[in-house]
Design a protein around this motif. Structure first.
Motif, PDB file in Angstrom:
ATOM      1  N   LEU A 105       8.336   1.817   3.075  1.00  0.00           N
ATOM      2  CA  LEU A 105       7.877   0.487   3.256  1.00  0.00           C
ATOM      3  C   LEU A 105       6.225   0.428   2.839  1.00  0.00           C
ATOM      4  CD1 LEU A 105       8.884  -0.657   6.747  1.00  0.00           C
ATOM      5  CD2 LEU A 105      10.138  -0.774   4.587  1.00  0.00           C
ATOM      6  N   LEU A 106       5.603   1.415   3.078  1.00  0.00           N
ATOM      7  CA  LEU A 106       4.253   1.422   2.520  1.00  0.00           C
ATOM      8  C   LEU A 106       4.148   1.688   1.261  1.00  0.00           C
ATOM      9  CD1 LEU A 106       1.245   1.424   3.594  1.00  0.00           C
ATOM     10  CD2 LEU A 106       1.417   3.972   3.862  1.00  0.00           C
ATOM     11  N   ALA A 107       4.979   2.355   0.370  1.00  0.00           N
ATOM     12  CA  ALA A 107       5.000   2.604  -1.157  1.00  0.00           C
ATOM     13  C   ALA A 107       4.947   1.239  -1.776  1.00  0.00           C
ATOM     14  CB  ALA A 107       5.899   3.511  -1.615  1.00  0.00           C
ATOM     15  N   GLU A 108       5.895   0.220  -1.107  1.00  0.00           N
ATOM     16  CA  GLU A 108       5.984  -1.181  -1.703  1.00  0.00           C
ATOM     17  C   GLU A 108       4.707  -1.916  -1.794  1.00  0.00           C
ATOM     18  OE1 GLU A 108       8.754  -2.529  -2.843  1.00  0.00           O
ATOM     19  OE2 GLU A 108      10.382  -1.204  -2.113  1.00  0.00           O
ATOM     20  N   CYS A 109       3.765  -1.494  -1.053  1.00  0.00           N
ATOM     21  CA  CYS A 109       2.358  -2.074  -0.857  1.00  0.00           C
ATOM     22  C   CYS A 109       1.234  -1.750  -1.702  1.00  0.00           C
ATOM     23  CB  CYS A 109       1.926  -2.131   0.458  1.00  0.00           C
ATOM     24  SG  CYS A 109       3.340  -2.829   1.916  1.00  0.00           S
ATOM     25  N   TYR A 110       1.742  -0.563  -2.804  1.00  0.00           N
ATOM     26  CA  TYR A 110       0.579  -0.264  -3.482  1.00  0.00           C
ATOM     27  C   TYR A 110       0.265  -1.470  -4.581  1.00  0.00           C
ATOM     28  CZ  TYR A 110      -1.551   2.093  -7.657  1.00  0.00           C
ATOM     29  OH  TYR A 110      -2.230   2.530  -8.669  1.00  0.00           O
ATOM     30  N   ARG A 111       1.195  -2.275  -4.770  1.00  0.00           N
ATOM     31  CA  ARG A 111       0.658  -3.269  -5.951  1.00  0.00           C
ATOM     32  C   ARG A 111       1.160  -4.626  -5.041  1.00  0.00           C
ATOM     33  NH1 ARG A 111       0.433  -2.819 -11.700  1.00  0.00           N
ATOM     34  NH2 ARG A 111       0.833  -0.682 -12.200  1.00  0.00           N
ATOM     35  N   THR A 112       0.184  -5.523  -5.290  1.00  0.00           N
ATOM     36  CA  THR A 112       0.338  -6.856  -4.406  1.00  0.00           C
ATOM     37  C   THR A 112       1.301  -7.958  -5.413  1.00  0.00           C
ATOM     38  OG1 THR A 112      -1.491  -6.501  -3.148  1.00  0.00           O
ATOM     39  CG2 THR A 112      -0.871  -8.680  -3.225  1.00  0.00           C
ATOM     40  N   GLY A 113       2.203  -8.340  -5.010  1.00  0.00           N
ATOM     41  CA  GLY A 113       2.909  -9.171  -5.966  1.00  0.00           C
ATOM     42  C   GLY A 113       4.109  -8.478  -6.614  1.00  0.00           C
ATOM     43  N   ASP A 114       3.995  -8.663  -7.850  1.00  0.00           N
ATOM     44  CA  ASP A 114       5.079  -8.103  -8.820  1.00  0.00           C
ATOM     45  C   ASP A 114       4.813  -6.463  -8.686  1.00  0.00           C
ATOM     46  OD1 ASP A 114       6.164  -6.635 -11.433  1.00  0.00           O
ATOM     47  OD2 ASP A 114       7.224  -8.503 -11.174  1.00  0.00           O
ATOM     48  N   PRO A 115       6.133  -5.880  -8.371  1.00  0.00           N
ATOM     49  CA  PRO A 115       6.091  -4.267  -8.209  1.00  0.00           C
ATOM     50  C   PRO A 115       5.493  -3.516  -9.479  1.00  0.00           C
ATOM     51  CG  PRO A 115       8.278  -4.924  -8.344  1.00  0.00           C
ATOM     52  CD  PRO A 115       7.453  -6.310  -8.141  1.00  0.00           C
ATOM     53  N   GLU A 116       5.637  -4.044 -10.592  1.00  0.00           N
ATOM     54  CA  GLU A 116       5.348  -3.398 -11.863  1.00  0.00           C
ATOM     55  C   GLU A 116       3.996  -4.056 -12.346  1.00  0.00           C
ATOM     56  OE1 GLU A 116       8.225  -2.826 -14.923  1.00  0.00           O
ATOM     57  OE2 GLU A 116       9.853  -1.995 -13.294  1.00  0.00           O
ATOM     58  N   PRO A 152       7.434   1.764 -16.830  1.00  0.00           N
ATOM     59  CA  PRO A 152       8.379   1.878 -15.837  1.00  0.00           C
ATOM     60  C   PRO A 152       8.773   3.319 -15.769  1.00  0.00           C
ATOM     61  CG  PRO A 152       9.250   1.310 -18.011  1.00  0.00           C
ATOM     62  CD  PRO A 152       7.813   1.222 -18.049  1.00  0.00           C
ATOM     63  N   PRO A 153       9.361   3.826 -14.483  1.00  0.00           N
ATOM     64  CA  PRO A 153       9.710   2.984 -13.201  1.00  0.00           C
ATOM     65  C   PRO A 153       8.400   2.637 -12.557  1.00  0.00           C
ATOM     66  CG  PRO A 153      10.194   5.168 -13.033  1.00  0.00           C
ATOM     67  CD  PRO A 153       9.756   5.362 -14.203  1.00  0.00           C
ATOM     68  N   SER A 154       8.690   1.756 -11.540  1.00  0.00           N
ATOM     69  CA  SER A 154       7.361   1.340 -10.837  1.00  0.00           C
ATOM     70  C   SER A 154       7.011   2.706  -9.981  1.00  0.00           C
ATOM     71  CB  SER A 154       7.795   0.161  -9.862  1.00  0.00           C
ATOM     72  OG  SER A 154       8.591   0.485  -8.797  1.00  0.00           O
ATOM     73  N   MET A 193       7.312   7.017  -6.066  1.00  0.00           N
ATOM     74  CA  MET A 193       6.834   7.533  -4.622  1.00  0.00           C
ATOM     75  C   MET A 193       7.816   7.672  -3.431  1.00  0.00           C
ATOM     76  SD  MET A 193       3.714   8.348  -3.541  1.00  0.00           S
ATOM     77  CE  MET A 193       2.861   9.281  -2.148  1.00  0.00           C
ATOM     78  N   GLN A 194       8.653   6.668  -3.705  1.00  0.00           N
ATOM     79  CA  GLN A 194       9.968   6.856  -2.454  1.00  0.00           C
ATOM     80  C   GLN A 194      10.795   7.820  -3.033  1.00  0.00           C
ATOM     81  OE1 GLN A 194      11.350   2.796  -3.133  1.00  0.00           O
ATOM     82  NE2 GLN A 194      10.155   1.989  -1.622  1.00  0.00           N
TER      83      GLN A 194
END
Length: 480
Positions: free
Chosen positions: A91-102, A276-278, A283-284
């Motif tokens: 879940l935390l890895a998703e928060c490295y970028r705010t908005g679009d994951p890429e 890519p990949p994001s 990280m996941q």
């Protein structure tokens, strides 16, 4: 943790779409979308960084933790903490970028992620917990290193004079020695220059963990079978029912401490090359491999330590003198612990150093005391850095001398930081970023996980505090 080191794989990534003058085209190719030097980290380097951060001195207290909980609850608790740590890290890895994951805005630190997603008082709460935890880790590592240095002397003494000799010595001189070494290393300006220290620390952590595991297996074979029971230490003359409860709760704190790396996860993710990949996907995957590797290693070390000693499992597997021989192998293991802790102390303290120095520069930009530097090799000596970092090391060393209880400190640190940094913030930021509807099944499940972990954290902290109070009743400062 060596951020941004390695060879630039420029041919793998298309040039940035920016207007550049002819002479600057090569420079543009070397930059990421945020204008910083191109990141070169991969799945493998991220995995290595996580394993370096996770496998630390916490592994040495796992045999004691399993002894408190027994053959059923001990391994089950370790698997449960591994699952929760892995899930919340994704879940935390998703928060490295705010908005679009890429293409969204990057958050370079844990606090940046909290500021982007939650803001307000939660940023202050995160900062206080994160930096207090890092200071606590510095104190814990000072204690652990002195115990290992003293164990080298005691192992040699036992070998020479026999096991009946008490071989007593004070840990205070060793703490002072560790502090002096840290004052020297802390003058290295930042993370980029200590990547080599991180690699040495990683090799050392595998060295002493493997020796602990091997000695546990050898002891179990010589015992002719496994020791221990399904429910752990039994209540009797030595252990009251109240102590059993407190120790069991402290064991949860020890296990939580052994898995803690969330407070530097975003910083590790910031070394991964652009999509890519994001970065989140890489990280996941890295987290999955690292947590699985670590869990297997922890289960082996903790379970073999308990199998070898049963109820007598020491709170530090290599210094509690369950093992006496071969004394030279114990010495190698304890030297490895000390070397590892020298590096680990720097990895965990560099964010505190950087934070205070950024604040000081912002507050007094024209001060010569803060800005003037003298470079000597890898060291950048400024009067302010020399004064403040040395003072920090001195304070952590003195506090360590006042509270030299390795097991209790480790349990307390694990308990206090586990819920906010590993569970609460990742869950809250994920809910905000993914707009999880309040009251939905997913929202209820995430909040239930968070509340359950909060209760575990409170209980584990209470167990550690009760143990510290017990230890203080018979302890004289600077004597041990």
């Amino acid at each position: 943790m060596g951020a941004h080191n390695g060879v630039n794989n420029m041919h793998e990534v298309a040039p940035m779409e920016v207007s550049v003058e002819a002479g600057n085209f090569q420079d543009a190719e070397r930059l990421d979308d945020d204008g910083r030097p191109r990141r070169t980290g991969t799945f493998w380097t991220a995995s290595a960084h996580i394993i370096t951060a996770v496998i630390g001195s916490g592994v040495l207290s796992l045999a004691w933790a399993i002894a408190q909980l027994g053959w059923v609850a001990g391994p089950a608790a370790m698997l449960l903490f591994a699952f929760v740590t892995y899930y919340t890290a994704t879940l935390l890895a998703e928060c490295y970028r705010t908005g679009d994951p890429e293409t969204g805005k990057r958050n370079y630190t844990y606090m940046d992620a909290v500021r982007s997603n939650l803001g307000g008082a939660k940023v202050v709460f995160c900062g206080v917990i994160q930096y207090a935890n890092l200071v606590g880790v510095a104190i814990g590592y000072t204690i652990a290193s002195s115990i290992s240095m003293r164990a080298i002397r005691r192992a040699d003494c036992f070998h020479t004079n026999g096991h009946a000799d008490p071989c007593k010595s004070s840990s205070t001189p060793y703490m002072i020695l560790f502090g002096v070494v840290q004052i020297l290393f802390s003058q290295i300006p930042d993370f980029d220059q200590i990547w080599w220290l991180s690699i040495v620390a990683a090799v050392m952590s595998f060295t002493y963990s493997s020796i602990g595991l091997s000695l546990g297996i050898a002891q179990t074979i010589s015992n002719g079978g496994f020791k221990g029971s399904l429910t752990g230490i039994s209540i009797g003359a030595d252990v009251t029912s109240t102590q059993k409860i407190w120790h069991s709760l402290q064991a949860f704190g020890d296990i939580a401490f052994a898995y803690s790396f969330s407070n530097i996860l975003i910083e590790i993710q910031d070394t991964i090359k652009a999509p890519p990949p994001s970065e989140a996907k890489v990280m996941q995957k890295a987290t999955r491999l690292s947590v699985a590797t670590t869990t297997i290693f922890y289960m082996l070390c903790g379970c073999m330590g308990y199998a070898a000693f049963g109820d007598e499992a020491p709170d530090n597997l290599l210094t509690g003198f369950g093992f006496y021989e071969p004394f030279w192998l114990l010495d190698i293991a304890n030297v490895a612990i000390v070397v590892h802790l020298v590096g680990a102390y720097q990895v965990f303290c560099q964010p505190i150093f950087a934070f205070v120095e950024r604040r000081a520069v912002a507050a007094w930009p024209d001060s010569a005391f803060i800005s003037r530097e003298l470079r000597v090799g890898p060291f950048a000596l400024s009067v302010f850095r020399l004064t403040w970092r040395s003072a920090f090391v001195c304070v952590t060393t003195v506090v360590a001398m006042l509270l030299p209880f390795f097991g209790n400190v480790v349990g307390f640190l694990g308990a206090v930081s586990f819920w906010p940094l590993t569970v609460y913030f990742p869950v809250e930021m994920y809910i905000k970023q993914r707009r999880v509807p309040r009251g939905s099944t997913k929202w209820i499940c995430l909040q239930t996980l968070s509340i359950t972990c909060l209760l575990v954290s409170i209980a584990a902290a209470a167990g550690s505090i009760a143990d510290v109070i017990d230890a203080l009743k018979v302890y004289r400062p600077f004597s041990g």
